[in-house]
Design a protein around this motif. Structure first.
Motif, PDB file in Angstrom:
ATOM      1  N   GLU A   1      35.315  48.054  50.989  1.00 13.81           N
ATOM      2  CA  GLU A   1      35.408  47.226  52.184  1.00 13.81           C
ATOM      3  C   GLU A   1      36.842  47.269  52.668  1.00 13.81           C
ATOM      4  O   GLU A   1      37.779  47.331  51.865  1.00 13.81           O
ATOM      5  CB  GLU A   1      34.961  45.802  51.846  1.00 13.81           C
ATOM      6  N   GLU A   2      37.017  47.243  53.973  1.00 16.19           N
ATOM      7  CA  GLU A   2      38.323  47.491  54.559  1.00 16.19           C
ATOM      8  C   GLU A   2      39.420  46.570  54.040  1.00 16.19           C
ATOM      9  O   GLU A   2      40.545  47.012  53.780  1.00 16.19           O
ATOM     10  CB  GLU A   2      38.232  47.374  56.081  1.00 16.19           C
ATOM     11  N   SER A   3      39.123  45.310  53.839  1.00 15.58           N
ATOM     12  CA  SER A   3      40.164  44.344  53.480  1.00 15.58           C
ATOM     13  C   SER A   3      40.666  44.502  52.043  1.00 15.58           C
ATOM     14  O   SER A   3      41.695  43.928  51.687  1.00 15.58           O
ATOM     15  CB  SER A   3      39.660  42.919  53.685  1.00 15.58           C
TER      16      SER A   3
ATOM     17  N   GLU B   1      42.044  34.481  50.324  1.00 14.44           N
ATOM     18  CA  GLU B   1      40.777  34.854  50.948  1.00 14.44           C
ATOM     19  C   GLU B   1      39.898  35.728  50.050  1.00 14.44           C
ATOM     20  O   GLU B   1      38.750  36.030  50.401  1.00 14.44           O
ATOM     21  CB  GLU B   1      41.011  35.566  52.289  1.00 14.44           C
ATOM     22  N   ASP B   2      40.403  36.125  48.898  1.00 12.88           N
ATOM     23  CA  ASP B   2      39.578  36.830  47.911  1.00 12.88           C
ATOM     24  C   ASP B   2      38.770  35.857  47.051  1.00 12.88           C
ATOM     25  O   ASP B   2      37.950  36.291  46.246  1.00 12.88           O
ATOM     26  CB  ASP B   2      40.444  37.695  47.006  1.00 12.88           C
TER      27      ASP B   2
END
Length: 126
Positions: free
Chosen positions: A61-63, A89-90
């Motif tokens: 996934e990009e992030s 945010e993880d």
């Protein structure tokens, strides 16, 4: 039938590293694509990283690109998610998932994976 059990979650500070493990029992692990998904509070479960049965194909996934690395040890029947430079945010419950083929029909959809673990909670404090 493949049974998956995740471990390694916990509370860490932003910027730290954490390694998740998923141990498989039963079934044909070596020919199954494996993946990690995560679900944050109040959000849908999302794809994080995937790895083909042979380990030669990966998807992220990009992030998490450049921060997370998925790997597998077929002899040990384990899949890992190395998480570096974690961010608040993880924070999520991380799930291990397995497909019935060396490559999933699509990496990103939950429907492509047949087997699921119960998850391990990762909390990242700021």
């Amino acid at each position: 039938q493949v049974y998956l059990v995740e471990s390694g979650g916990g509370l860490v500070q932003a910027g730290a590293s954490l390694k998740l493990s998923c141990t498989a029992s039963g079934g044909s692990f070596n020919t199954s694509a494996m993946a990690w998904f995560r679900q944050a509070p109040g959000k849908a479960r999302e794809f994080v990283a995937g790895l083909s049965g042979s380990g030669g194909g990966t998807m992220y996934e990009e992030s998490v690109k450049g921060r997370f690395t998925i790997s597998r040890d077929n002899a040990e029947r384990r899949v890992y998610l190395q998480m570096n430079t974690v961010k608040p945010e993880d924070t999520a419950v991380y799930y291990c998932a397995g497909a019935n083929s060396p490559y999933p029909e699509t990496w990103f959809s939950r429907r492509a994976y047949t087997y699921w673990g119960k998850g391990t909670l990762v909390t990242v404090s700021s």
